[in-house]
Design a protein around this motif. Structure first.
Motif, PDB file in Angstrom:
ATOM      1  N   GLU A 102      -2.318  11.821   5.157  1.00  0.00           N
ATOM      2  CA  GLU A 102      -3.418  11.580   4.747  1.00  0.00           C
ATOM      3  C   GLU A 102      -3.440  11.663   2.780  1.00  0.00           C
ATOM      4  O   GLU A 102      -4.632  11.420   2.347  1.00  0.00           O
ATOM      5  CB  GLU A 102      -4.186  11.897   5.420  1.00  0.00           C
ATOM      6  N   THR A 103      -3.315  12.636   2.564  1.00  0.00           N
ATOM      7  CA  THR A 103      -2.985  13.050   1.384  1.00  0.00           C
ATOM      8  C   THR A 103      -2.138  12.580   0.514  1.00  0.00           C
ATOM      9  O   THR A 103      -1.864  12.596  -0.788  1.00  0.00           O
ATOM     10  CB  THR A 103      -2.937  14.711   1.112  1.00  0.00           C
ATOM     11  N   SER A 104      -1.212  11.494   0.976  1.00  0.00           N
ATOM     12  CA  SER A 104       0.247  10.691   0.805  1.00  0.00           C
ATOM     13  C   SER A 104       0.432  10.437  -1.333  1.00  0.00           C
ATOM     14  O   SER A 104       0.780   9.827  -2.105  1.00  0.00           O
ATOM     15  CB  SER A 104       1.127  10.760   0.895  1.00  0.00           C
ATOM     16  N   ASN A 105      -1.092   9.161  -0.996  1.00  0.00           N
ATOM     17  CA  ASN A 105      -1.295   7.640  -1.665  1.00  0.00           C
ATOM     18  C   ASN A 105      -0.424   7.127  -1.844  1.00  0.00           C
ATOM     19  O   ASN A 105       0.369   6.744  -2.636  1.00  0.00           O
ATOM     20  CB  ASN A 105      -1.690   8.748  -2.884  1.00  0.00           C
ATOM     21  N   GLY A 106      -0.139   6.697  -0.514  1.00  0.00           N
ATOM     22  CA  GLY A 106       1.156   5.940  -0.349  1.00  0.00           C
ATOM     23  C   GLY A 106       2.944   6.948  -0.736  1.00  0.00           C
ATOM     24  O   GLY A 106       3.428   5.479  -0.742  1.00  0.00           O
ATOM     25  N   GLN A 107       3.198   7.724  -1.707  1.00  0.00           N
ATOM     26  CA  GLN A 107       3.980   8.255  -0.960  1.00  0.00           C
ATOM     27  C   GLN A 107       4.991   8.645  -0.026  1.00  0.00           C
ATOM     28  O   GLN A 107       4.297   9.070   0.639  1.00  0.00           O
ATOM     29  CB  GLN A 107       3.875   9.681  -2.664  1.00  0.00           C
TER      30      GLN A 107
ATOM     31  N   ASN B 195       0.374  -1.492   0.274  1.00  0.00           N
ATOM     32  CA  ASN B 195       0.174  -0.045   0.087  1.00  0.00           C
ATOM     33  C   ASN B 195       0.529   1.245   0.224  1.00  0.00           C
ATOM     34  O   ASN B 195       0.231   2.303  -0.071  1.00  0.00           O
ATOM     35  CB  ASN B 195      -0.542  -0.181   1.400  1.00  0.00           C
ATOM     36  N   TRP B 196       2.111   1.025  -0.379  1.00  0.00           N
ATOM     37  CA  TRP B 196       2.534   2.058  -0.060  1.00  0.00           C
ATOM     38  C   TRP B 196       3.744   2.535  -1.687  1.00  0.00           C
ATOM     39  O   TRP B 196       4.075   1.071  -2.085  1.00  0.00           O
ATOM     40  CB  TRP B 196       3.747   2.344   1.046  1.00  0.00           C
ATOM     41  N   SER B 197       4.279   3.340  -2.090  1.00  0.00           N
ATOM     42  CA  SER B 197       5.386   3.213  -3.531  1.00  0.00           C
ATOM     43  C   SER B 197       6.438   2.756  -3.414  1.00  0.00           C
ATOM     44  O   SER B 197       7.261   1.992  -4.864  1.00  0.00           O
ATOM     45  CB  SER B 197       5.865   4.641  -3.303  1.00  0.00           C
TER      46      SER B 197
ATOM     47  N   TRP C 206       4.577  10.195   5.448  1.00  0.00           N
ATOM     48  CA  TRP C 206       3.353  10.429   4.008  1.00  0.00           C
ATOM     49  C   TRP C 206       2.506  11.375   5.652  1.00  0.00           C
ATOM     50  O   TRP C 206       2.336  11.191   6.483  1.00  0.00           O
ATOM     51  CB  TRP C 206       3.375   8.741   4.617  1.00  0.00           C
TER      52      TRP C 206
END
Length: 322
Positions: free
Chosen positions: A95-100, A27-29, A93
């Motif tokens: 809440e707005t990072s979208n996995g980044q 769930n992350w980059s 990170w």
């Protein structure tokens, strides 16, 4: 299992430590694709049952999920079976990072990260707290000073760095001693041999290497078909080591390691890890596992020693296939 003193600490660690990058999930980059938490817990317990006495994790792995799984597994053990827990800061990170994730070495951020890691791990003190990446470079002094403050406050026992070069370690050492360095090291990536490993030997900095099997390439189980089938949320799918022209050479190297291991009843992965442990500057190697059987296939690397002929055979291959 034999143990080795880690740098200037009082910690005697086993030659192998369990790495938990992959159990963070996808769930992350820099995830490794889907992961079952039951498998992760079983892998951790298997590693501890086999004598491994340290776990390496990081806040960023799965955006906190890896630390949560490590904490849960440790709580399921008896108090006298608690391993050393190493974790890292500086990748953050929201809440707005979208996995980044992004790199931050500011003092207030690191203090927040430390408290969050302590909560997720369910411990009162972190045995080794490490700066994950020396980025941004201009904030190294602020970040390292903050780790030293956390050590003085009793939040962490020892402090270390990861992915630092010699010049960056010199800057950190001017502020506080470095207990350990965590660099990448494998038969595919040997860059640290020239300057970094000799520096660590000279200054009594323990070295715990990561990716000794090159993120699965040298386990003997990776094939061209498995690489092609990696999910899109597995970072390896897009890495040059897993693409041509490097892939064919790397798989041929893995076959050689398998052939050498066959002579001794060892796996290719055990040979790859034992090769990193042969270096006198290396204190321990981090072996990642997503299932308990993977630990069983690697544990022999802790005691296995390659012969001079084995080492020469490997060097001959590398010279012929740079």
């Amino acid at each position: 299992m034999q143990k080795r003193r880690l740098g200037n600490t009082d910690m005697e660690i086993t030659p192998l430590g369990l790495g938990t990058w992959a159990i963070g999930g996808g769930n992350w980059s820099f995830g490794w694709g889907p992961q079952d938490d039951a498998d992760s817990l079983a892998a951790i317990h298997k590693a501890l049952d086999l004598g491994i006495n340290w776990i390496d994790t990081a806040a960023a792995y799965g955006l906190g999920h890896s630390e949560e799984i490590v904490g849960r597994a440790v709580r399921e053990r008896a108090p006298n079976e608690r391993p050393y827990i190493f974790t890292k800061c500086s990748l953050v990170w929201d809440e707005t990072s979208n996995g980044q994730v992004r790199n931050v070495l500011k003092a207030d951020s690191i203090r927040r990260e430390a408290e969050a890691s302590l909560r997720r791990l369910g411990v009162e003190v972190i045995d080794l707290y490490q700066i994950h990446w020396p980025v941004p470079d201009e904030d190294i002094e602020e970040g390292w000073s903050t780790l030293a403050d956390l050590q003085r406050a009793g939040k962490v026992r020892y402090i270390g760095v990861s992915n630092f070069n010699v010049a960056q370690m010199e800057r950190a050492r001017a502020i506080a001693p470095i207990s350990s360095l965590q660099p990448p090291y494998s038969l595919i990536h040997r860059e640290i041999e020239a300057e970094i490993l000799p520096y660590c030997q000279q200054h009594n900095i323990g070295v715990i290497v990561y990716s000794p099997m090159a993120s699965g390439l040298l386990t003997g189980r990776m094939t061209r078909e498995r690489v092609a089938a990696l999910p899109d949320n597995d970072w390896r799918k897009h890495h040059p080591d897993f693409q041509e022209p490097r892939l064919s050479r790397n798989l041929a190297l893995a076959k050689l390691l398998g052939d050498i291991g066959y002579r001794y009843g060892r796996t290719a992965g055990e040979v790859a890890v034992a090769w990193t442990l042969r270096h006198p500057a290396v204190t321990g190697a981090i072996v990642g596992a997503r299932r308990p059987e993977q630990i069983s296939e690697l544990i022999g690397a802790a005691e296995f020693r390659l012969s001079p002929n084995d080492l020469e055979e490997i060097e001959n291959f590398l010279r012929a296939n740079p």
